[in-house]
Design a protein around this motif. Structure first.
Motif, short mmCIF file in Angstrom:
data_model
loop_
_atom_site.label_atom_id
_atom_site.label_comp_id
_atom_site.label_asym_id
_atom_site.label_seq_id
_atom_site.Cartn_x
_atom_site.Cartn_y
_atom_site.Cartn_z
N VAL A 32 0.94 -1.31 0.08
CA VAL A 32 -0.01 -0.04 0.04
C VAL A 32 1.03 1.11 0.00
O VAL A 32 1.99 1.21 0.82
CB VAL A 32 -0.94 0.04 1.24
CG1 VAL A 32 -1.88 1.12 1.23
CG2 VAL A 32 -1.51 -1.16 1.38
N GLN A 33 0.56 2.23 -1.19
CA GLN A 33 1.27 3.26 -0.97
C GLN A 33 0.49 4.39 -0.39
O GLN A 33 -0.91 4.49 -0.96
CB GLN A 33 1.97 3.71 -2.20
CG GLN A 33 2.66 5.01 -2.43
CD GLN A 33 3.19 5.44 -3.60
OE1 GLN A 33 2.80 4.57 -4.85
NE2 GLN A 33 4.04 6.23 -3.73
N PHE A 34 1.20 5.07 0.56
CA PHE A 34 0.42 6.52 1.03
C PHE A 34 1.02 7.57 0.79
O PHE A 34 2.32 7.54 1.12
CB PHE A 34 0.23 6.18 2.66
CG PHE A 34 -0.81 5.42 3.03
CD1 PHE A 34 -2.10 5.21 2.86
CD2 PHE A 34 -0.04 4.10 3.48
CE1 PHE A 34 -2.90 4.22 3.35
CE2 PHE A 34 -0.82 2.79 4.04
CZ PHE A 34 -2.10 2.97 3.92
N LYS A 35 0.58 8.66 0.29
CA LYS A 35 1.17 9.95 0.07
C LYS A 35 0.44 10.96 1.19
O LYS A 35 -0.81 11.11 0.96
CB LYS A 35 1.08 10.53 -1.18
CG LYS A 35 1.56 9.81 -2.26
CD LYS A 35 3.12 10.30 -2.54
CE LYS A 35 3.45 9.90 -3.76
NZ LYS A 35 4.55 10.55 -4.52
N LEU A 36 1.22 11.23 2.21
CA LEU A 36 0.64 12.01 3.47
C LEU A 36 1.09 13.47 3.27
O LEU A 36 2.34 13.76 3.06
CB LEU A 36 1.14 11.58 4.53
CG LEU A 36 0.87 9.86 4.67
CD1 LEU A 36 1.56 9.48 6.25
CD2 LEU A 36 -0.67 9.60 4.82
N ARG A 37 0.41 14.21 3.15
CA ARG A 37 0.63 15.75 3.27
C ARG A 37 0.37 16.33 4.67
O ARG A 37 -0.74 16.07 5.24
CB ARG A 37 -0.24 16.55 2.27
CG ARG A 37 0.14 18.04 2.08
CD ARG A 37 -0.13 18.87 0.88
NE ARG A 37 0.21 18.23 -0.02
CZ ARG A 37 1.20 18.59 -0.95
NH1 ARG A 37 2.03 19.40 -0.41
NH2 ARG A 37 1.47 18.08 -2.08
N VAL A 38 1.26 16.78 5.20
CA VAL A 38 1.39 17.20 6.77
C VAL A 38 0.52 18.53 6.85
O VAL A 38 0.56 19.52 6.02
CB VAL A 38 2.64 17.57 7.13
CG1 VAL A 38 2.66 18.11 8.62
CG2 VAL A 38 3.53 16.47 6.94
N VAL A 39 -0.52 18.40 7.97
CA VAL A 39 -1.26 19.61 8.16
C VAL A 39 -0.94 20.01 9.41
O VAL A 39 -0.86 19.03 10.58
CB VAL A 39 -2.94 19.17 8.10
CG1 VAL A 39 -3.80 20.14 8.35
CG2 VAL A 39 -3.16 18.65 6.63
N LYS A 40 -0.74 21.43 9.88
CA LYS A 40 -0.53 21.90 11.13
C LYS A 40 -1.12 23.15 11.26
O LYS A 40 -1.65 23.80 10.34
CB LYS A 40 1.16 22.14 11.02
CG LYS A 40 1.99 20.81 11.35
CD LYS A 40 3.40 21.16 11.64
CE LYS A 40 3.91 19.80 11.85
NZ LYS A 40 5.31 20.08 12.39
#
Length: 172
Positions: free
Chosen positions: A164-172
């Motif tokens: 499984v490939q996850f592309k996570l964009r960080v939210v702050k």
């Protein structure tokens, strides 16, 4: 200012322009570090991109590790995370795996891993194979990714996927 890009748990897969990090002192490794030692040795909100391919399954506490990645990443940073799928028999064969496999639902669902839900915008996909017969991804990936939850529920043991490939964009 130079962007900080990390290649975590990279083993011998060295990438130019990245800080290549592994627990073993191998040729090309820029930083030898045990990634289960917290806090990780980067400042808060300092990292722009992280590649983390087939590392999470080797860690004792993947949730704690993901929270650390969120801490060290800038808002908008991308984490390219690849993990073995639970249906892949090879994931159970590796005795160094502390967690045998992950689901399409591991990230990006409010009911699953609640403490991470609002920390990342998630794109995800199943990859049929990553080593042998990669050409089959062209045909099979679009089919299994049309209805990935249905695939996992009813068909994944008939036609197992590799990762499984996850592309996570960080939210702050």
């Amino acid at each position: 200012m130079k962007k900080i890009k990390l290649n975590l748990g990279c083993e011998d897969k060295i990438i130019n322009g990245f800080i290549n990090v592994d627990i073993n002192d191998l040729p090309g490794i820029d930083k030898v570090y045990n990634l289960e030692k917290y806090p990780l040795p980067w400042k808060d909100s300092s990292v722009d991109f992280i590649l983390c391919s087939h590392l999470l399954e080797h860690l004792e506490n993947p949730l704690k590790f993901m929270l650390e990645l969120h801490r060290i990443c800038k808002s908008g940073a991308v984490i390219d995370l690849r993990v073995p799928h639970f249906s892949c028999c090879a994931t159970y064969a590796d005795l160094t795996h502390k967690k045998p496999g992950f689901s399409y639902l591991t990230f990006g669902e409010e009911w699953s891993n609640k403490s991470l839900f609002k920390k990342f915008e998630v794109k995800k996909k199943l990859n049929f194979t990553r080593v042998n017969y990669e050409w089959m991804n062209f045909f099979i990936n679009p089919i299994i990714n049309l209805f990935p939850v249905l695939y996992e529920r009813f068909f994944c043991y008939l036609l197992p996927v590799s990762e499984v490939q996850f592309k996570l964009r960080v939210v702050k």
